[in-house]
Design an enzyme around this catalytic site. Structure first.
Site, PDB file in Angstrom:
ATOM      1  N   SER A   1       0.845  -1.197   0.000  1.00  0.00           N
ATOM      2  CA  SER A   1       0.000   0.000   0.000  1.00  0.00           C
ATOM      3  C   SER A   1       0.887   1.256   0.000  1.00  0.00           C
ATOM      4  CB  SER A   1      -0.956  -0.048   1.196  1.00  0.00           C
ATOM      5  OG  SER A   1      -1.997   0.875   1.053  1.00  0.00           O
TER       6      SER A   1
ATOM      7  N   HIS B   1      -7.809  -5.619   0.160  1.00  0.00           N
ATOM      8  CA  HIS B   1      -6.593  -4.818   0.262  1.00  0.00           C
ATOM      9  C   HIS B   1      -5.505  -5.526   1.066  1.00  0.00           C
ATOM     10  CE1 HIS B   1      -4.285  -1.199  -0.168  1.00  0.00           C
ATOM     11  NE2 HIS B   1      -4.179  -1.034   1.134  1.00  0.00           N
TER      12      HIS B   1
END
Length: 269
Positions: free
Chosen positions: A100, A234
């Site tokens: 991320s 995610h």
């Protein structure tokens, strides 16, 4: 606690953690956490990887043992300080893994290594992040605490014990907001592509990036590019740790262990 034995430098001890000592590892792997994340996020992965990989994790300011330091609100500034910390580690092959926000940071650290020091990383692994040139307008860092926490809960990347503890939340929110400001205000500066190989990893239902945005990492290197798609959102990597460890090992080591990982393999689109 700060990692001992990193060339005796205070900068290294401040920024890097080695949870499972392997100082004689053939390749050094530096792992960079997500927004709001800590170095200890990588403890399970470090434990899973073989001793031939010397795994280090970056500890950003404003959390855990660095909680009294203010957060850094700029990807460029964070990358510069991390670059200075990892530069002495390049006495052997050095790979970078970022998830991320950590992927954007790892990319910028790789650029600094190549452009300032002439050091080509052994590999760059970017996880859960769209390519740098693919911009999205995001302004969560400008909203109230509840909006920020709702996003964190949605992505499921923070320990529930933290989210459910009001005192811990108050301690972590400033660092979390600083991280979100850093990554949301990050703007890619065009420049020469990297010379190191890039492997991009993503979940097939990640709300933070599309498969097309992940494929767009390919033009950011003149070397090999590969892309692995996993089932999940995610934080897919927490559910595919064995497969991820196998991918890292077989990519970085010339003679990796041969047993296949037990969890589901990724797809190669």
């Amino acid at each position: 606690m700060p990692t001992p034995g990193l060339h005796g430098s205070r900068q290294h001890a401040l920024w890097l953690r080695r949870f499972h000592p392997a100082p004689d590892g053939a390749v050094r792997l530096v792992c960079l956490p997500h927004a709001g994340g800590t170095a200890s996020f990588y403890v399970p992965l470090s434990r899973t990887l073989p001793a031939d990989l010397d795994v280090l994790a970056v500890q950003y300011p404003g959390r855990q043992d660095r909680r009294r330091e203010p957060g850094v609100e700029s990807i460029d500034e964070l990358a510069r300080q991390i670059y200075e910390s990892v530069l002495p580690l390049a006495d052997r092959p050095l790979a970078l893994f970022g998830h991320s926000m950590g992927a954007a940071l790892a990319f910028e650290v790789a650029r600094l290594l190549e452009q300032r020091a002439g050091i080509v990383p052994a590999h760059l692994f970017v996880s859960g992040r769209r390519a740098p040139a693919r911009h999205r307008d995001e302004t969560l860092h400008q909203l109230g605490d509840e909006a920020l926490l709702a996003e964190v809960r949605l992505l499921s990347g923070t320990d529930r014990s933290v989210l459910d503890d009001e005192e811990l939340l108050r301690l972590t929110l400033p660092a979390l907001r600083a991280d979100y400001k850093a990554v949301e205000t990050y703007r890619y500066r065009p420049g020469p592509p990297l010379r190191c190989p890039i492997t991009a990893l993503t979940g097939d239902s990640d709300p933070k990036t599309t498969l097309d945005e992940v494929r767009a990492w390919a033009p950011h290197t003149t070397a090999a590019f590969d892309m692995h798609v996993y089932a999940g959102g995610h934080f897919f990597l927490t559910h595919h740790r064995s497969t991820l460890a196998h991918t890292l090992t077989t990519t970085l080591l010339p003679h990796p262990p041969t047993p296949p990982p037990p969890d589901a393999p990724p797809r190669h689109p």
